[in-house]
Motif scaffolding. Sequence first.
Motif, PDB file in Angstrom:
ATOM      1  N   VAL A  53     -18.722 -98.196 -62.199  1.00  0.00           N
ATOM      2  CA  VAL A  53     -18.878 -97.859 -60.936  1.00  0.00           C
ATOM      3  C   VAL A  53     -18.389 -98.106 -59.717  1.00  0.00           C
ATOM      4  O   VAL A  53     -17.823 -97.850 -59.112  1.00  0.00           O
ATOM      5  CB  VAL A  53     -19.881 -96.634 -61.079  1.00  0.00           C
ATOM      6  N   PHE A  54     -19.892 -99.458 -59.167  1.00  0.00           N
ATOM      7  CA  PHE A  54     -19.501-100.344 -58.533  1.00  0.00           C
ATOM      8  C   PHE A  54     -18.261-100.652 -58.694  1.00  0.00           C
ATOM      9  O   PHE A  54     -17.474-101.215 -57.874  1.00  0.00           O
ATOM     10  CB  PHE A  54     -20.567-101.463 -58.714  1.00  0.00           C
ATOM     11  N   ALA A  55     -17.728-101.765 -59.956  1.00  0.00           N
ATOM     12  CA  ALA A  55     -16.482-102.727 -59.857  1.00  0.00           C
ATOM     13  C   ALA A  55     -15.335-101.886 -59.692  1.00  0.00           C
ATOM     14  O   ALA A  55     -14.742-102.397 -58.808  1.00  0.00           O
ATOM     15  CB  ALA A  55     -16.545-103.003 -61.254  1.00  0.00           C
ATOM     16  N   TYR A  56     -15.536-100.959 -59.968  1.00  0.00           N
ATOM     17  CA  TYR A  56     -14.104 -99.459 -59.256  1.00  0.00           C
ATOM     18  C   TYR A  56     -14.020 -99.394 -58.290  1.00  0.00           C
ATOM     19  O   TYR A  56     -13.183 -99.320 -57.770  1.00  0.00           O
ATOM     20  CB  TYR A  56     -14.083 -98.293 -60.241  1.00  0.00           C
ATOM     21  N   THR A  57     -15.428 -99.109 -57.877  1.00  0.00           N
ATOM     22  CA  THR A  57     -15.170 -99.108 -56.207  1.00  0.00           C
ATOM     23  C   THR A  57     -14.609 -99.963 -55.438  1.00  0.00           C
ATOM     24  O   THR A  57     -14.243 -99.810 -54.659  1.00  0.00           O
ATOM     25  CB  THR A  57     -16.177 -98.173 -56.344  1.00  0.00           C
ATOM     26  N   LEU A  58     -15.366-100.679 -56.139  1.00  0.00           N
ATOM     27  CA  LEU A  58     -14.962-102.565 -55.237  1.00  0.00           C
ATOM     28  C   LEU A  58     -13.708-102.745 -55.672  1.00  0.00           C
ATOM     29  O   LEU A  58     -12.324-102.649 -54.724  1.00  0.00           O
ATOM     30  CB  LEU A  58     -15.638-103.557 -55.771  1.00  0.00           C
ATOM     31  N   LEU A  59     -12.830-102.513 -57.001  1.00  0.00           N
ATOM     32  CA  LEU A  59     -11.614-102.032 -57.642  1.00  0.00           C
ATOM     33  C   LEU A  59     -10.574-102.107 -55.702  1.00  0.00           C
ATOM     34  O   LEU A  59      -9.581-102.259 -55.281  1.00  0.00           O
ATOM     35  CB  LEU A  59     -10.765-102.589 -58.532  1.00  0.00           C
ATOM     36  N   GLY A  60     -10.527-100.396 -56.217  1.00  0.00           N
ATOM     37  CA  GLY A  60     -10.184 -99.207 -55.269  1.00  0.00           C
ATOM     38  C   GLY A  60     -10.216 -99.869 -54.026  1.00  0.00           C
ATOM     39  O   GLY A  60      -9.116 -99.452 -52.980  1.00  0.00           O
ATOM     40  N   VAL A  61     -11.118-100.420 -53.455  1.00  0.00           N
ATOM     41  CA  VAL A  61     -11.418-100.553 -51.755  1.00  0.00           C
ATOM     42  C   VAL A  61     -10.608-102.267 -51.089  1.00  0.00           C
ATOM     43  O   VAL A  61     -10.064-101.691 -50.627  1.00  0.00           O
ATOM     44  CB  VAL A  61     -13.212-101.035 -51.258  1.00  0.00           C
ATOM     45  N   ALA A  62     -10.234-102.644 -52.322  1.00  0.00           N
ATOM     46  CA  ALA A  62     -10.026-103.894 -52.245  1.00  0.00           C
ATOM     47  C   ALA A  62      -8.160-103.194 -51.867  1.00  0.00           C
ATOM     48  O   ALA A  62      -7.613-104.132 -51.130  1.00  0.00           O
ATOM     49  CB  ALA A  62     -10.373-104.937 -53.259  1.00  0.00           C
ATOM     50  N   GLN A  66      -5.715-104.111 -48.711  1.00  0.00           N
ATOM     51  CA  GLN A  66      -4.223-104.373 -49.384  1.00  0.00           C
ATOM     52  C   GLN A  66      -3.418-103.905 -48.637  1.00  0.00           C
ATOM     53  O   GLN A  66      -1.985-104.272 -47.949  1.00  0.00           O
ATOM     54  CB  GLN A  66      -4.604-105.512 -50.129  1.00  0.00           C
ATOM     55  N   LEU A  67      -3.378-103.084 -49.030  1.00  0.00           N
ATOM     56  CA  LEU A  67      -2.144-101.747 -48.755  1.00  0.00           C
ATOM     57  C   LEU A  67      -1.798-101.409 -47.077  1.00  0.00           C
ATOM     58  O   LEU A  67      -1.409-101.511 -46.508  1.00  0.00           O
ATOM     59  CB  LEU A  67      -2.332-100.661 -48.931  1.00  0.00           C
ATOM     60  N   ILE A  68      -3.210-101.228 -46.186  1.00  0.00           N
ATOM     61  CA  ILE A  68      -3.521-101.363 -44.912  1.00  0.00           C
ATOM     62  C   ILE A  68      -2.404-102.523 -44.463  1.00  0.00           C
ATOM     63  O   ILE A  68      -1.810-102.496 -43.036  1.00  0.00           O
ATOM     64  CB  ILE A  68      -4.665-101.006 -44.685  1.00  0.00           C
ATOM     65  N   LEU A  69      -3.891-103.804 -44.787  1.00  0.00           N
ATOM     66  CA  LEU A  69      -3.137-104.677 -44.192  1.00  0.00           C
ATOM     67  C   LEU A  69      -1.119-104.727 -43.705  1.00  0.00           C
ATOM     68  O   LEU A  69      -1.125-105.774 -43.325  1.00  0.00           O
ATOM     69  CB  LEU A  69      -3.782-106.501 -44.692  1.00  0.00           C
ATOM     70  N   ILE A  70      -0.979-105.109 -46.098  1.00  0.00           N
ATOM     71  CA  ILE A  70       0.695-104.670 -45.901  1.00  0.00           C
ATOM     72  C   ILE A  70       1.139-103.854 -45.147  1.00  0.00           C
ATOM     73  O   ILE A  70       2.151-105.091 -44.320  1.00  0.00           O
ATOM     74  CB  ILE A  70       0.777-104.710 -47.435  1.00  0.00           C
TER      75      ILE A  70
END
Length: 76
Positions: A53-62, A66-70
């Motif tokens: 759950v933590f790994a998928y959450t971290l992947l989603g946030v990243a 990245q999309l917001i930054l682009i």
Amino acid sequence: MSSPTNLTDRISQLRTRKGASEIVSGQRPAGNAPTPRVKSGRERRFATDIFMVFAYTLLGVATICQLILIVWLDII
């Protein structure tokens, strides 16, 4: 008799010994033939744990960051 220096020597010594166990010598016991596994047709699901759950959450946030930054860099 001197003691073996490591585990590999000990296993080799047990395999060469007369009357060794069938398991140690690498032979399958005669009465215990492997039973074929029957597929149930359903795929078995993994249990959800906290790390996944933590790994998928971290992947989603990243990914979202990245999309917001682009988008933000394209606007500016």
